[in-house]
Write a protein that holds these residues in place. Structure first.
Motif, short mmCIF file in Angstrom:
data_model
loop_
_atom_site.label_atom_id
_atom_site.label_comp_id
_atom_site.label_asym_id
_atom_site.label_seq_id
_atom_site.Cartn_x
_atom_site.Cartn_y
_atom_site.Cartn_z
N THR A 124 -18.90 -2.78 -6.69
CA THR A 124 -19.73 -4.23 -6.38
C THR A 124 -21.07 -4.30 -6.55
N TRP A 125 -22.07 -3.04 -6.17
CA TRP A 125 -23.25 -3.06 -6.37
C TRP A 125 -23.78 -3.49 -7.68
N LEU A 126 -23.26 -3.12 -8.74
CA LEU A 126 -23.49 -3.59 -10.11
C LEU A 126 -22.67 -4.43 -10.84
N HIS A 127 -21.58 -4.97 -10.06
CA HIS A 127 -20.85 -5.98 -10.46
C HIS A 127 -20.60 -6.99 -9.37
N PRO A 128 -21.70 -8.01 -9.16
CA PRO A 128 -21.50 -8.91 -8.15
C PRO A 128 -20.42 -9.73 -8.06
N GLU A 129 -19.74 -10.05 -9.18
CA GLU A 129 -18.67 -10.88 -9.38
C GLU A 129 -17.38 -10.29 -8.69
N ALA A 130 -17.35 -8.95 -8.59
CA ALA A 130 -16.28 -8.49 -7.87
C ALA A 130 -16.34 -7.95 -6.37
N LYS A 131 -17.54 -8.68 -5.96
CA LYS A 131 -17.47 -8.49 -4.33
C LYS A 131 -16.83 -9.67 -3.87
N LEU A 132 -15.99 -9.30 -2.89
CA LEU A 132 -15.12 -10.24 -2.23
C LEU A 132 -15.63 -10.72 -0.95
N SER A 133 -15.67 -12.26 -0.63
CA SER A 133 -15.89 -12.71 0.64
C SER A 133 -14.70 -12.49 1.36
N ASP A 134 -15.12 -12.51 2.84
CA ASP A 134 -14.01 -12.45 3.76
C ASP A 134 -13.02 -13.33 3.44
N GLU A 135 -13.03 -14.47 3.16
CA GLU A 135 -11.75 -15.61 2.80
C GLU A 135 -11.00 -15.04 1.45
N GLN A 136 -11.81 -14.44 0.52
CA GLN A 136 -11.11 -14.04 -0.69
C GLN A 136 -10.35 -12.66 -0.29
N VAL A 137 -10.81 -11.78 0.42
CA VAL A 137 -10.02 -10.62 0.83
C VAL A 137 -8.93 -10.97 1.74
N SER A 138 -9.02 -11.93 2.43
CA SER A 138 -7.93 -12.38 3.31
C SER A 138 -6.80 -13.07 2.54
N GLY A 139 -7.14 -13.78 1.44
CA GLY A 139 -6.30 -14.67 0.40
C GLY A 139 -5.64 -13.60 -0.48
N LEU A 140 -6.41 -12.55 -0.99
CA LEU A 140 -5.81 -11.74 -1.96
C LEU A 140 -4.94 -10.67 -1.16
N ALA A 141 -5.21 -10.30 0.05
CA ALA A 141 -4.25 -9.35 0.90
C ALA A 141 -3.11 -10.03 1.04
N GLN A 142 -3.11 -11.13 1.60
CA GLN A 142 -1.80 -12.02 1.87
C GLN A 142 -0.94 -12.32 0.60
N TRP A 143 -1.54 -12.44 -0.62
CA TRP A 143 -1.07 -12.60 -1.80
C TRP A 143 -0.25 -11.49 -2.24
N PHE A 144 -1.11 -10.16 -2.22
CA PHE A 144 -0.41 -9.04 -2.41
C PHE A 144 0.83 -8.77 -1.37
N GLN A 145 0.77 -9.04 -0.18
CA GLN A 145 1.86 -8.95 0.88
C GLN A 145 2.86 -9.67 0.69
N GLN A 146 2.62 -10.79 0.25
CA GLN A 146 3.85 -11.83 0.07
C GLN A 146 4.72 -11.23 -1.31
N LEU A 147 3.82 -10.70 -2.30
CA LEU A 147 4.66 -10.30 -3.73
C LEU A 147 5.49 -8.93 -3.04
N TYR A 148 4.76 -8.08 -2.17
CA TYR A 148 5.57 -6.98 -1.81
C TYR A 148 6.71 -7.48 -1.07
N ARG A 149 6.62 -8.21 0.01
CA ARG A 149 7.78 -8.76 0.54
C ARG A 149 8.81 -9.36 -0.03
N SER A 150 8.46 -9.75 -1.29
CA SER A 150 9.51 -10.57 -2.05
C SER A 150 10.41 -9.55 -2.77
N THR A 151 9.91 -8.49 -3.04
CA THR A 151 10.55 -7.24 -3.61
C THR A 151 11.55 -6.45 -2.72
N ASN A 152 11.43 -6.76 -1.35
CA ASN A 152 12.34 -5.82 -0.57
C ASN A 152 13.31 -6.91 0.02
#
Length: 152
Positions: A124-152
């Motif tokens: 992220t030092w050299l790719h600022p577009e990849a740096k995630l805000s707290d809100e983005q981290v939360s949203g992306l983590a929740q989305w991955f978690q929902q996908l994971y739960r839908s597979t079990n």
């Protein structure tokens, strides 16, 4: 004494120049776009953009190499990171993962994003577009978690 330092400097410069001649393999296999993670899971556009910006350079065959990735020894380090990232998780080959392995990868994605291990700070030092805000981290983590739960 000065000539000794000059000789050392010339040898180091020569080695650096010679290192530029060592080719880096950036080739990628032909990929079926339907095997891609974002296509396979039908990711919402906002999530797809986050995943592409934060993950795909190292975890897919869609790596975009900046100019400095062509300069040794930096090129060796970057390609090593990309190869390691693809070996651990390759979004371009998502549909080739068995269901159990894919579920485990989703769980790891959730954990790595939630714990802020990914994307790596050095990326992220050299790719600022990849740096995630707290809100983005939360949203992306929740989305991955929902996908994971839908597979079990």
């Amino acid at each position: 004494m000065k000539s000794k330092y000059k000789t050392i400097l010339l040898v180091l410069v020569g080695l650096l120049l010679a290192a530029q001649l060592i080719p880096i393999d950036r080739s990628v296999p032909a990929v079926d776009s339907s095997a891609d993670f974002l296509t396979a899971v039908n990711a919402p556009p906002a999530i797809a953009t986050l995943v592409q910006n934060a993950c795909y350079d190292c975890h897919s065959y869609q790596s975009e190499y900046p100019w400095y990735a062509k300069v040794a020894p930096v090129s060796f380090l970057i390609q090593s990171h990309i190869n390691g990232g693809r070996q651990h998780l390759n979004f371009s080959e998502w549909t080739s993962y068995p269901a159990e392995k894919a579920a485990h990868k989703l769980e790891e994605c959730f954990e790595e994003v939630q714990e802020r291990h990914m994307p790596m700070k050095s990326f992220t030092w050299l790719h600022p577009e990849a740096k995630l805000s707290d809100e983005q981290v939360s949203g992306l983590a929740q989305w991955f978690q929902q996908l994971y739960r839908s597979t079990n």
